[in-house]
Motif scaffolding. Structure first.
Motif, PDB file in Angstrom:
ATOM      1  N   UNK B  36       0.842  -1.204   0.000  1.00 54.25           N
ATOM      2  CA  UNK B  36       0.000   0.000   0.000  1.00 54.25           C
ATOM      3  C   UNK B  36       0.876   1.253   0.000  1.00 54.25           C
ATOM      4  N   UNK B  37       1.866   1.279   0.885  1.00 56.16           N
ATOM      5  CA  UNK B  37       2.749   2.459   0.956  1.00 56.16           C
ATOM      6  C   UNK B  37       3.478   2.652  -0.363  1.00 56.16           C
ATOM      7  N   UNK B  39       2.497   1.810  -3.269  1.00 57.78           N
ATOM      8  CA  UNK B  39       1.576   2.283  -4.305  1.00 57.78           C
ATOM      9  C   UNK B  39       1.210   3.752  -4.110  1.00 57.78           C
ATOM     10  N   UNK B  40       0.827   4.123  -2.896  1.00 58.54           N
ATOM     11  CA  UNK B  40       0.373   5.516  -2.709  1.00 58.54           C
ATOM     12  C   UNK B  40       1.529   6.505  -2.835  1.00 58.54           C
ATOM     13  N   UNK B  41       2.747   5.999  -2.644  1.00 59.65           N
ATOM     14  CA  UNK B  41       3.914   6.885  -2.819  1.00 59.65           C
ATOM     15  C   UNK B  41       4.050   7.322  -4.272  1.00 59.65           C
ATOM     16  N   UNK B  43       1.496   8.041  -6.125  1.00 52.56           N
ATOM     17  CA  UNK B  43       0.384   8.954  -6.442  1.00 52.56           C
ATOM     18  C   UNK B  43       0.797  10.366  -6.042  1.00 52.56           C
ATOM     19  N   UNK B  46       0.068  14.768  -1.582  1.00 51.82           N
ATOM     20  CA  UNK B  46      -1.206  15.273  -1.081  1.00 51.82           C
ATOM     21  C   UNK B  46      -1.434  16.747  -1.379  1.00 51.82           C
ATOM     22  N   UNK B  47      -0.374  17.557  -1.165  1.00 47.43           N
ATOM     23  CA  UNK B  47      -0.527  19.013  -1.298  1.00 47.43           C
ATOM     24  C   UNK B  47      -0.939  19.417  -2.718  1.00 47.43           C
ATOM     25  N   UNK B  49      -2.866  17.705  -4.810  1.00 41.47           N
ATOM     26  CA  UNK B  49      -4.141  17.163  -5.285  1.00 41.47           C
ATOM     27  C   UNK B  49      -5.172  18.274  -5.302  1.00 41.47           C
ATOM     28  N   UNK B  52      -9.795  17.227  -5.462  1.00 40.90           N
ATOM     29  CA  UNK B  52     -10.119  15.996  -4.759  1.00 40.90           C
ATOM     30  C   UNK B  52     -11.282  15.261  -5.418  1.00 40.90           C
ATOM     31  N   UNK B  53     -11.225  13.942  -5.337  1.00 43.28           N
ATOM     32  CA  UNK B  53     -12.248  13.141  -5.999  1.00 43.28           C
ATOM     33  C   UNK B  53     -13.635  13.423  -5.437  1.00 43.28           C
ATOM     34  N   UNK B  54     -13.694  13.627  -4.136  1.00 44.83           N
ATOM     35  CA  UNK B  54     -14.989  13.847  -3.511  1.00 44.83           C
ATOM     36  C   UNK B  54     -14.930  15.122  -2.699  1.00 44.83           C
ATOM     37  N   UNK B  56     -16.267  18.099  -0.074  1.00 44.76           N
ATOM     38  CA  UNK B  56     -16.888  18.015   1.239  1.00 44.76           C
ATOM     39  C   UNK B  56     -18.417  18.049   1.147  1.00 44.76           C
TER      40      UNK B  56
END
Lengths: 178, 320
Positions: B36-37, B39-41, B43, B46-47, B49, B52-54, B56
């Motif tokens: 998991x780590x 894979x998400x590395x 992507x 975070x800053x 993005x 965002x897909x969804x 609030x």
């Protein structure tokens, strides 16, 4: 020096995220089971939810409960996943992210009933299924309302009706009491 | 997270809840943390993005976003009734929806009015195209106070804007049904020489459209949800299961009676809506015109609309 700090901080966030995932893996998996028919699809959906949670992490500002935020994203992904099932190509090379121990501690009868429940939930219409999954996950009406966009009143009415439907399905399948 | 439900489950349902929770537990799952780590590395950090897909505010079944537009409302009303209803119930973007529904209705009535008038002349087509939206706007203005005030008095519980949107929604359905039937009107307008037949055909088309609008309106304005309001009263109650169960049962019975009153009122109101619309259409006539007559913008108030329909039927049957 700054770069080292950034790298550490990023790695820290990844570790924290994996911890979040570990804490909620059963919730996510139960939801995956309500929206998929095969083990492969279930794993794909789990992976997709995890990725989208990671991407959406900056949108969580602590205003809502983490569970509300998590279910909103997970359900959104699950619904899209079920729409796209026909168009989706099978994943060729995939390293499994999750492993489920198949042997439940319960007896055969309980296992059958669990499968029966999952069948009944899978047979519910889309909105009803989402509401019922959240209800079974012990979300409050307010949370369900926030996640689904339905009003609390509507959630209450729906739950009352879906419960009857679900009990009926369970009884029908078993030919007796739940 | 581990909260009590507001409406405590019956024993049967408690068993279902237990089965659900036991179907998968954290203990029965093992995550491949390294995979998991890794894979998400890969992507984007975070800053960065930015999208965002969804968001609030997004909700699964609340359909119309902040960008609610003419087309979105149109598609929601035609294809995704659930989304449309949920937007109204959630009181989201009501002003935008009202504007979009008004625009849909005006455009659709304009189109049908034009098709209707073409049977006579271009001038009549333009006149009918303007008068038909006016007819429905006047009907809404005249009947709205009855709907809102009486509806509030009998406890339907819709806000002012919700009532406006639902009424415009029903009107938009009528207008869209007319547009859907406009090829039929066009065909008969071009091919039939009988003015009486064409007039009766249109009475039939308007009645069909009116029924569709009424069904839509009724489904949204007062759906049988009154019992839910009672369930909501118990929000947060953790004890006194039997008391809750009995009060819910009683309230459902009361809710049934209440729903009947509301259903009668809605029928009465939609009849009133039709009655007023017919009277205004008589004031604004002609919408269709006999080819032997000159174009007229308005004929003025004389005779009676129902007498005129009877006259047309008698004329077709050769009784006059």
């Amino acid at each position: 020096m700054t770069q080292t700090t950034d790298t550490k901080s990023t790695t820290g966030r990844e570790t924290e995220f994996v911890q979040l995932l570990n804490d909620n893996k059963a919730r996510i998996m139960r939801l995956c089971k309500a929206y998929t028919a095969s083990r492969e699809d279930r794993e794909d959906l789990f992976q997709e939810i995890a990725v989208q949670l990671w991407k959406a992490l900056p949108t969580y500002r602590g205003e809502a409960q983490i569970s509300t935020w998590l279910y909103r994203i997970a359900l959104n992904v699950a619904l899209r996943f079920s729409y796209d099932t026909k168009r989706r190509k099978p994943t060729s090379e995939r390293i499994s992210w999750i492993e489920e121990t198949t042997s439940h501690p319960e007896d055969d009868h309980t296992r059958e009933r669990i499968e029966q429940l999952q069948r009944c939930i899978a047979a519910l219409p889309e909105v009803d299924r989402s509401v019922m999954v959240l209800y079974l996950e012990e979300c409050s009406y307010k949370e369900i309302s926030e996640i689904t966009g339905l009003t609390e009143t509507n959630v209450g009415v729906k739950i009352s009706r879906i419960k009857d439907k679900l009990l009926g399905c369970m009884r029908k399948d078993e030919g007796g009491a739940v | 997270m581990n909260k009590q439900h507001q409406f405590l489950p019956t024993d049967d349902f408690a068993e279902i809840s237990r089965l659900w929770q036991n179907s998968t537990t954290n203990d029965s799952l093992t995550l491949n943390n390294e995979a998991i780590i890794a894979h998400i590395a890969t992507i984007a950090p975070l800053e960065h993005n930015a999208a965002p897909t969804v968001s609030k505010r997004s909700s699964l079944f609340s359909p119309l976003s902040e960008r609610t537009s003419f087309m979105q409302t149109l598609m929601a009303i035609l294809q995704n009734r659930e989304r449309f209803i949920q937007s109204i119930l959630a009181k989201e973007h009501l002003r935008l929806m009202a504007a979009a529904l008004l625009a849909i209705s005006c455009v659709s009535f304009f189109v049908y009015g034009f098709v209707l008038g073409l049977q006579h002349s271009l001038l009549q087509a333009l006149s009918s195209a303007v008068k038909l939206p006016l007819l429905f706007l006047l009907t809404i203005i005249i009947t709205f106070p009855t709907l809102f005030i009486f509806g509030s008095l009998i406890g339907i519980g819709r806000t002012f804007m919700q009532t406006v949107v639902i009424l415009l929604g029903g009107t938009a359905i009528i207008s869209l049904a007319l547009v859907a039937l406009s090829p039929v009107t066009l065909l008969f307008g071009m091919t039939t020489s009988s003015y009486a037949f064409f007039k009766l055909l249109n009475v039939g088309i308007f009645v069909v459209a009116w029924f569709l609008g009424a069904a839509f309106f009724r489904a949204i304005y007062a759906p049988p949800v009154s019992a839910g309001a009672v369930l909501r009263v118990h929000h947060g109650d953790d004890d006194e299961t039997s008391l809750q169960a009995s009060s819910v049962a009683l309230s459902e019975e009361q809710a049934d009676n209440h729903t009947k009153v509301q259903a009668y009122f809605i029928r009465f109101w939609f009849l009133l809506y039709g009655f007023v619309a017919v009277q205004i259409s008589w004031m604004l006539r002609p919408f269709v015109c006999s080819s032997s007559l000159e174009f007229q913008l308005l004929r003025g108030l004389r005779d009676n609309v129902y007498g005129d329909i009877l006259y047309s039927i008698a004329h077709i049957l050769g009784l006059r």
